[in-house]
Design a protein around this motif. Structure first.
Motif, mmCIF file in Angstrom:
data_model
loop_
_atom_site.group_PDB
_atom_site.id
_atom_site.type_symbol
_atom_site.label_atom_id
_atom_site.label_comp_id
_atom_site.label_asym_id
_atom_site.label_seq_id
_atom_site.Cartn_x
_atom_site.Cartn_y
_atom_site.Cartn_z
ATOM 1 N N UNK A 97 0.828 -1.209 0.000
ATOM 2 C CA UNK A 97 0.000 0.000 0.000
ATOM 3 C C UNK A 97 0.861 1.257 0.000
ATOM 4 N N UNK A 98 1.915 1.256 0.826
ATOM 5 C CA UNK A 98 2.809 2.420 0.867
ATOM 6 C C UNK A 98 3.472 2.636 -0.489
ATOM 7 N N UNK A 99 3.877 1.547 -1.115
ATOM 8 C CA UNK A 99 4.527 1.665 -2.422
ATOM 9 C C UNK A 99 3.541 2.143 -3.487
ATOM 10 N N UNK A 100 2.319 1.633 -3.438
ATOM 11 C CA UNK A 100 1.311 2.020 -4.425
ATOM 12 C C UNK A 100 1.062 3.524 -4.397
ATOM 13 N N UNK A 101 1.069 4.094 -3.202
ATOM 14 C CA UNK A 101 0.789 5.521 -3.078
ATOM 15 C C UNK A 101 1.910 6.389 -3.639
ATOM 16 N N UNK A 102 3.059 5.794 -3.921
ATOM 17 C CA UNK A 102 4.163 6.543 -4.522
ATOM 18 C C UNK A 102 4.119 6.519 -6.046
ATOM 19 N N UNK A 103 3.240 5.720 -6.605
ATOM 20 C CA UNK A 103 3.146 5.623 -8.060
ATOM 21 C C UNK A 103 2.364 6.811 -8.619
ATOM 22 N N UNK A 104 2.516 7.070 -9.926
ATOM 23 C CA UNK A 104 1.677 8.094 -10.559
ATOM 24 C C UNK A 104 0.198 7.760 -10.367
ATOM 25 N N UNK A 105 -0.621 8.794 -10.316
ATOM 26 C CA UNK A 105 -2.043 8.591 -10.042
ATOM 27 C C UNK A 105 -2.685 7.640 -11.046
ATOM 28 N N UNK A 106 -2.258 7.724 -12.322
ATOM 29 C CA UNK A 106 -2.815 6.845 -13.354
ATOM 30 C C UNK A 106 -2.569 5.388 -13.007
ATOM 31 N N UNK A 107 -1.352 5.074 -12.562
ATOM 32 C CA UNK A 107 -1.033 3.694 -12.190
ATOM 33 C C UNK A 107 -1.830 3.270 -10.962
ATOM 34 N N UNK B 265 -4.780 4.260 -10.018
ATOM 35 C CA UNK B 265 -6.176 4.018 -10.378
ATOM 36 C C UNK B 265 -6.322 2.718 -11.152
ATOM 37 N N UNK B 266 -5.412 2.468 -12.103
ATOM 38 C CA UNK B 266 -5.489 1.253 -12.912
ATOM 39 C C UNK B 266 -5.300 0.009 -12.056
ATOM 40 N N UNK C 65 0.058 -1.300 -20.045
ATOM 41 C CA UNK C 65 0.187 -0.278 -19.005
ATOM 42 C C UNK C 65 0.201 -0.918 -17.625
ATOM 43 N N UNK C 66 -0.635 -1.935 -17.453
ATOM 44 C CA UNK C 66 -0.654 -2.656 -16.180
ATOM 45 C C UNK C 66 0.722 -3.254 -15.882
ATOM 46 N N UNK C 67 1.348 -3.849 -16.919
ATOM 47 C CA UNK C 67 2.673 -4.427 -16.725
ATOM 48 C C UNK C 67 3.706 -3.384 -16.322
ATOM 49 N N UNK C 68 3.654 -2.220 -16.977
ATOM 50 C CA UNK C 68 4.605 -1.157 -16.631
ATOM 51 C C UNK C 68 4.359 -0.644 -15.213
ATOM 52 N N UNK C 69 3.086 -0.524 -14.831
ATOM 53 C CA UNK C 69 2.765 -0.047 -13.483
ATOM 54 C C UNK C 69 3.221 -1.044 -12.426
ATOM 55 N N UNK C 70 3.050 -2.341 -12.708
ATOM 56 C CA UNK C 70 3.517 -3.350 -11.757
ATOM 57 C C UNK C 70 5.034 -3.314 -11.639
ATOM 58 N N UNK D 150 9.747 -1.736 -8.402
ATOM 59 C CA UNK D 150 10.935 -0.897 -8.230
ATOM 60 C C UNK D 150 10.829 -0.057 -6.958
ATOM 61 N N UNK D 151 9.641 0.466 -6.686
ATOM 62 C CA UNK D 151 9.449 1.252 -5.466
ATOM 63 C C UNK D 151 9.649 0.374 -4.236
ATOM 64 N N UNK D 152 9.110 -0.838 -4.290
ATOM 65 C CA UNK D 152 9.274 -1.762 -3.166
ATOM 66 C C UNK D 152 10.746 -2.096 -2.950
ATOM 67 N N UNK D 153 11.486 -2.263 -4.061
ATOM 68 C CA UNK D 153 12.923 -2.535 -3.932
ATOM 69 C C UNK D 153 13.637 -1.361 -3.279
#
Length: 214
Positions: free
Chosen positions: A150-160, A162-163, A192-197, A202-205
């Protein structure tokens, strides 16, 4: 007409069933206009999770999101006879949900601002300090692994964000529904899903987290 002229039972086409959520929404509206409410009831059950997520994605808390979604369905009933294009009903619902959510967030922020401006010695002041505990979604995070994601998800761009949230709503996500919800071509969703994952990993790493191996 003789028996020989009758059309065999097997030659009669069965009633067509709308394939997509948008088709079913259009069908439900047309049926509702004719006084048949069963399809609109089925649409409410099917589309409410999508509308609820759309409202939550704008920053509305869980309890308030329920009220906003109910207001969207009530608005559909009020405007059922004025929607010119039935196949635009799903888009109408999503746009209405977003606008209602934005208005709710705006009012909430205005209320918070007014409360913050009250003098400290105002009797019975309704203002309270913000809750330092995790937000409304925290109860969904059952363990530390989920909290890390969840913490990592919140660091992603908003588009990612939401998707990935929409994709997680179902085991087999409806890409057409997602396309309608976020305005992304169906053919672009998988890539896009693959790139967001990949960005999420990467954020988790970077955070030193590896929730998929714990």
């Amino acid at each position: 007409m003789t028996a020989d002229d009758a059309v065999p039972d097997e030659a009669v086409d069965p009633p067509s069933v709308p394939e997509t959520l948008g088709d079913r929404a259009a069908h439900a509206l047309l049926e509702y206009r004719e006084g048949r409410t069963a399809p609109i009831g089925a649409l409410v059950r099917e589309a409410t999770p999508l509308l609820w997520h759309t409202v939550r994605a704008q920053g509305v808390d869980r309890d308030t999101a329920d009220d906003v979604v109910q207001s969207v369905w009530a608005a559909l009933v009020r405007h059922a006879d004025t929607i010119a294009e039935p196949h635009a009903v799903l888009k109408w619902l999503l746009v209405t949900a977003r606008r209602a959510a934005w208005e709710t967030v705006r009012r909430t922020r205005e209320d918070q601002r007014r409360r913050a401006e009250l003098p400290d010695d105002t009797p019975d002041s309704p203002y309270t300090l913000p809750d330092p505990q995790p937000g409304p979604d925290a109860h969904l995070l059952a363990d530390e692994r989920d909290r890390a994601v969840w913490r990592a998800l919140r660091r992603l761009p908003e588009r990612c964000q939401e998707l990935l949230r929409l994709v997680s709503l179902a085991d087999r996500p409806d890409y057409r529904m997602i396309s309608t919800a976020i305005g992304m071509p169906v053919g672009s969703i998988g890539a896009t899903r693959g790139r967001c994952l990949a960005k999420l990993r990467a954020v988790l790493d970077d955070m030193g987290e590896d929730p998929w191996t714990t």
